[in-house]
Design an enzyme around this catalytic site. Structure first.
Site, short mmCIF file in Angstrom:
data_model
loop_
_atom_site.label_atom_id
_atom_site.label_comp_id
_atom_site.label_asym_id
_atom_site.label_seq_id
_atom_site.Cartn_x
_atom_site.Cartn_y
_atom_site.Cartn_z
N GLU A 22 0.82 -1.22 0.00
CA GLU A 22 0.00 0.00 0.00
C GLU A 22 0.86 1.28 0.00
O GLU A 22 0.62 2.21 -0.76
CB GLU A 22 -0.90 0.02 1.25
N PRO A 226 1.44 51.71 8.96
CA PRO A 226 2.45 51.87 10.00
C PRO A 226 3.46 50.74 10.10
O PRO A 226 4.42 50.85 10.84
CB PRO A 226 1.60 51.93 11.27
N ASP A 249 10.54 54.06 1.41
CA ASP A 249 11.24 54.68 2.54
C ASP A 249 11.81 53.60 3.44
O ASP A 249 11.35 52.46 3.44
CB ASP A 249 10.24 55.51 3.36
N LYS A 271 15.85 57.65 4.51
CA LYS A 271 16.36 58.88 5.11
C LYS A 271 16.62 58.53 6.56
O LYS A 271 15.72 58.52 7.38
CB LYS A 271 15.31 59.98 5.03
N GLY A 303 3.03 54.92 6.59
CA GLY A 303 1.80 55.57 7.04
C GLY A 303 0.96 56.05 5.88
O GLY A 303 0.70 55.32 4.93
N ASP A 304 0.54 57.30 5.94
CA ASP A 304 -0.22 57.92 4.86
C ASP A 304 0.72 58.87 4.12
O ASP A 304 1.47 59.61 4.75
CB ASP A 304 -1.41 58.70 5.44
N THR A 332 -2.26 56.22 8.85
CA THR A 332 -1.14 57.00 9.40
C THR A 332 -0.76 56.45 10.78
O THR A 332 -1.58 55.85 11.47
CB THR A 332 -1.52 58.50 9.46
N MET A 384 7.88 62.50 14.75
CA MET A 384 9.30 62.87 14.83
C MET A 384 9.55 63.70 16.09
O MET A 384 10.24 64.73 16.04
CB MET A 384 9.72 63.66 13.57
N1 SAH Z 1 3.65 59.44 6.60
C1 SAH Z 1 3.95 58.85 7.87
C2 SAH Z 1 4.83 59.74 8.72
C3 SAH Z 1 6.20 59.92 8.18
S1 SAH Z 1 7.20 60.92 9.19
C4 SAH Z 1 2.64 58.48 8.57
O1 SAH Z 1 1.57 58.85 8.09
O2 SAH Z 1 2.69 57.81 9.59
C5 SAH Z 1 8.06 59.72 10.13
C6 SAH Z 1 7.50 59.67 11.54
O3 SAH Z 1 6.32 58.93 11.54
C7 SAH Z 1 8.38 58.97 12.54
O4 SAH Z 1 9.39 59.82 13.03
C8 SAH Z 1 7.39 58.65 13.61
O5 SAH Z 1 7.06 59.76 14.37
C9 SAH Z 1 6.17 58.28 12.77
N2 SAH Z 1 6.05 56.84 12.55
C10 SAH Z 1 6.15 56.19 11.38
N3 SAH Z 1 5.92 54.87 11.56
C11 SAH Z 1 5.65 54.71 12.86
C12 SAH Z 1 5.29 53.60 13.68
N4 SAH Z 1 5.17 52.37 13.16
N5 SAH Z 1 5.08 53.82 14.99
C13 SAH Z 1 5.17 55.04 15.52
N6 SAH Z 1 5.49 56.11 14.80
C14 SAH Z 1 5.72 55.96 13.50
#
Ligand code: SAH
Length: 472
Positions: A22, A226, A249, A271, A303-304, A332, A384
């Site tokens: 088998e 995020p 990024d 950056k 994020g956004d 965001t 930031m």
């Molecule tokens: N466009 C992004 C922000 C870019 S500026 C947004 O909408 O979230 C980069 C900053 O975003 C970082 O210095 C921090 O303050 C924040 N950031 C990005 N990713 C993050 C995360 N996973 N947790 C907490 N802060 C975050």
């Protein structure tokens, strides 16, 4: 990954199965799908094996495997259901230079046979390193259901057309041609007129696609969210999957970049705060350059894209170059961070507005409407902001903010290494230093983790530096 999946060419190669019961016939059922020359060694073969032998589908030798039998074999299977006999067969195979497998004994085998979904020439192999056969069966069932049986036919006919399709430029145009064939034109033709109709539809589809190949490239400026891949939009996922070029990024994690196609060109334009970085002009030039070459470019931002993302500079550059673009929003990090600490950004009776601030701008620490921010109930997310914490604290106190105003830092929101630091305004810099917040973080001014407000009121602010683990 202990076992590396690969597809072995068995055309015309000898594959030996030791055993005829088998267990052996279960393996043989799979092996009979290959183009291998199958030889079974079994003194007392079962019905299946005897029948396949009489049909000429394999060669049956009615004795056990002996030294020398495995010469030039590619694979040797021990399928006797007998530990000693299987080990002997595997050893004979190995001495002859073949790879050996003992059925259901991963550790004594050189390779494992995966679960297979067969739409030949499309074959999906599924393995779990022997860890979860039940899981493998479930995945197999799911894939069986998802892949129409017609796919095999379409792939076979498509294979014959690959050469002709090379008339299309490599990349997006060619990929779109095949996507149309498999998703739409192929299945439709097959349903309507069978294989002949499929073969006829390919040249027509190619002519159409050739006409379109002069289309210029496009840029999608996409919010990746995020960090948690599940927090991406479906559209972001699809565009990432279709992109020829991904310019991302540093904050976009590898787990998301992996969703791009393997052939896509991936450019990290990180950056690093205070470190070497791409200049914005170079990022713009990369987007424009790739789009001008006809590529579908995804500019992936954390994020956004519209929140502290230098979106306008990128849009201006694209407009100036006459490149068509589209913006795809993302979650965001403030929204993700708020969700992590179960706080709402706005609340009846507390705050009628919510501010998005940056801790830093081109001139250093950023100035804001401190009076409004210091007012009771005011709430803001500071992006930031970690390095600006002491500045922020000083400005807010100077404008009359309560020393006990909750300030919550959420570092790496939505990622496995998320960290929450619940502090009060008067201890903020110390709390951040003590918790060692160095990654990207959102500082919430005026928001505490749900349930922590009571704690903040009870404990002396100066002794409070609560490091809450993710989800705590
Ligand atoms: N466009 C992004 C922000 C870019 S500026 C947004 O909408 O979230 C980069 C900053 O975003 C970082 O210095 C921090 O303050 C924040 N950031 C990005 N990713 C993050 C995360 N996973 N947790 C907490 N802060 C975050």
């Amino acid at each position: 990954m202990r076992h590396f999946p690969l597809f072995r060419d068995l055309r015309g190669r000898r594959v030996i199965v030791s055993g005829g019961g088998e267990t052996a016939s279960a393996k043989l059922r799979l092996l009979l799908k290959t183009e291998a020359t199958l030889v079974v060694y079994a003194a007392d073969p079962g019905e299946d094996v005897a029948r396949w032998a009489s049909e000429g589908r394999l060669r049956l030798v009615r004795r056990r495997l002996e030294e020398g039998d495995a010469l030039c074999a590619a694979l040797v299977y021990g399928a006797n259901d007998d530990v000693a006999e299987d080990a002997r067969a595997a050893a004979i195979g190995r001495r002859a230079g073949a790879l050996a497998n003992i059925v259901d004994n991963l550790d004594a085998s050189d390779f494992i046979t995966p679960a297979i979904v067969d739409r030949d020439p499309l074959v999906v192999a599924i393995g779990t390193e022997g860890a979860a056969p039940v899981l493998a069966r479930r995945v197999k069932a799911e894939i069986e259901e998802r892949l129409s049986p017609a796919l095999g036919v379409l792939a076979r006919i498509g294979q014959g057309f690959r050469h002709a399709a090379e008339a299309l430029p490599m990349g997006r145009a060619r990929r779109r041609f095949w996507a149309r064939y498999y998703d739409d034109a192929g299945p439709r033709a097959l349903a309507e007129g069978g294989e002949t109709a499929v073969a006829a539809t390919l040249p027509r589809l190619l002519a159409e696609s050739l006409e379109e190949t002069t289309e210029p490239g496009r840029v999608f400026i996409v919010g990746a969210g995020p960090g948690d891949p599940e927090l991406m939009t479906l559209k972001a996922r699809r565009l990432l999957h279709e992109a020829d070029v991904v310019i991302h990024d540093r904050l976009v994690p590898a787990a998301i970049i992996e969703l791009a196609r393997r052939e896509a060109t991936i450019v990290e334009v990180g950056k690093i705060p205070g470190g070497p970085s791409w200049r914005q002009e170079d990022i713009n030039a990369a987007m424009v350059g790739h789009a001008a070459g006809g590529a579908s470019v995804v500019r992936l931002k954390s994020g956004d894209p519209g929140v502290f993302g230098r979106l306008d500079e990128e849009m201006d550059a694209l407009d100036a170059a006459g490149v068509d673009f589209e913006i795809v929003p993302g979650v965001t990090s403030a929204a993700a961070a708020a969700a992590s600490i179960r706080a709402s950004l706005t609340r009846r009776g507390r705050n009628k507005s919510f501010r998005f601030l940056t801790g830093q701008d081109v001139d250093g620490f950023a100035e804001h409407d401190w009076k409004a921010l210091a007012a009771p109930g005011a709430a803001a997310a500071v992006y930031m902001g970690v390095r600006a914490a002491r500045f922020l604290q000083g400005r807010l106190m100077l404008h009359g903010a309560d020393a006990g105003t909750p300030v919550t830092a959420v570092e790496n929101a939505s990622r496995p290494d998320q960290k929450v630091v619940a502090a009060a305004l008067d201890t903020l810099p110390e709390a951040l230093a003590e918790a060692g917040v160095t990654g990207p973080a959102i500082l919430f001014v005026g928001l505490a983790p749900r349930g922590a407000m009571a704690a903040l009121e009870r404990v002396e602010p100066s002794t409070l530096s609560l490091a809450l683990a993710a989800g705590a």
